[in-house]
Design an enzyme around this catalytic site. Structure first.
Site, PDB file in Angstrom:
ATOM      1  N   PRO A   2       0.461  -1.217  -0.163  1.00  0.00           N
ATOM      2  CG  PRO A   2      -0.842  -1.252   1.643  1.00  0.00           C
ATOM      3  CD  PRO A   2       0.645  -2.012   1.470  1.00  0.00           C
ATOM      4  CD  GLU A   3       3.052   2.604  -4.652  1.00  0.00           C
ATOM      5  OE1 GLU A   3       3.272   3.979  -4.960  1.00  0.00           O
ATOM      6  OE2 GLU A   3       3.064   1.618  -5.062  1.00  0.00           O
ATOM      7  CE  LYS A  61       5.436   3.976   0.468  1.00  0.00           C
ATOM      8  NZ  LYS A  61       6.517   2.547   0.175  1.00  0.00           N
ATOM      9  NE  ARG A 269      10.430  -0.534  -5.274  1.00  0.00           N
ATOM     10  CZ  ARG A 269      11.431  -0.467  -5.021  1.00  0.00           C
ATOM     11  NH1 ARG A 269      12.878  -0.245  -5.017  1.00  0.00           N
ATOM     12  NH2 ARG A 269      11.520  -0.195  -2.895  1.00  0.00           N
TER      13      ARG A 269
END
EC number: 3.2.2.23
Length: 283
Positions: A2-3, A61, A269
């Site tokens: 979650p950002e 976050k 990533r």
């Protein structure tokens, strides 16, 4: 993970439903969920018993619950898969912590991958804001009313590394993760491998403005959910994934110019970009 938009959706849900409530019994079902609380599970549960929740806040976050008459806050980090869920009973698999509130509601922390958790932390005054100690090192995020884009641009112009790397550095600007970094860079027409100190003030400002804009857009749609790991406090998924312009769109047409979107590896990533709108820098 979650950002910022997803964490803010959760914070708003908690603010609407738990502020003014008193915490009763707290049960820790998995010790990893409180590993950051150095005094251990028994201390956490004892100190939360009878605490009244007076507010919620967030930076980047991280989110936290403010407690009446205390100089500590309950800090929550969702990690990769953490969920803060409200219901009459613990309502999810992988519930790691549950807290009974005085109206009978159960606040549950579920976390399939167990990277997140709860901890009590002292509140500190940092740069004009009161934040928990574990959050004190984080930069302000683009949705913070006191976010100073000009100051961040000055920092970025001294950084001789990729702009995407800097966007992901929570001590430069917090709250941005891989998804929204790619989205912001696409909107600003900047390749993530461009070196920050080689970009103009105008380009850097455009990237920061795009980051703020895309996160506001995501927030309006409940955040981005690719699977069941991110949900709001009612267990509902966000739907901004349908509006993504860059992330996850390898092989699809750029929504702006029609070129075929590409993916490349970056910092363990994947980065997604348009080769025409965001030309890769020459080595």
């Amino acid at each position: 993970m979650p950002e910022l938009p997803e964490v803010e959706v959760v914070r708003r849900g908690l603010h609407s439903h738990v502020v003014g409530k008193t915490i009763g019994a707290v049960r820790v079902h998995h010790p990893r969920a409180v590993r950051r609380h150095e005094a251990g599970p028994a201390d956490l549960t004892a100190r939360l018993l009878g605490a009244r929740i007076t507010g919620t806040d967030r930076r980047g976050k991280y989110l936290w619950l403010l407690l009446d008459g205390r100089d500590t806050a309950l800090v929550v980090h969702l990690g990769m898969s953490g969920q803060m869920l409200l219901g009459a009973v613990p309502r999810a698999e992988h519930v790691r912590i549950s807290a009974l509130l005085d109206d009978g509601t159960v606040l549950s922390f579920a976390d399939q991958r167990t990277f997140g958790g709860w901890m009590l932390a002292d509140l500190l005054e940092v740069d004009g804001s009161v934040v928990p100690e574990p959050v004190a090192h984080l930069a302000r995020d683009p949705l913070d009313p006191r976010f100073d884009a000009d100051a961040v641009v000055k920092v970025l112009r001294r950084k001789h590394s990729e702009i995407k790397r800097q966007l992901l550095d929570q001590q430069v600007v917090s709250g941005i993760g891989n998804i929204y970094a790619d989205e912001a860079l696409w909107r600003a027409k900047v390749h993530g491998a461009r070196i920050a100190d080689a970009l103009t003030r105008k380009q850097l400002t455009a990237v920061l403005d795009a980051a703020a804009d895309v996160m506001r857009d995501a927030l309006a749609k409940g955040g981005t959910s690719f699977d069941s790991l991110y949900v709001n406090v009612n267990g509902e998924s966000g739907y901004f994934d349908r509006s993504l312009d860059a992330y996850g769109r390898e092989g699809e047409s750029c929504r702006r110019c029609g070129a075929v979107m590409r993916r490349e590896k970056f910092m363990n990533r994947s980065s997604f970009y348009c080769p025409k709108c965001q030309p890769r820098p020459r080595l």
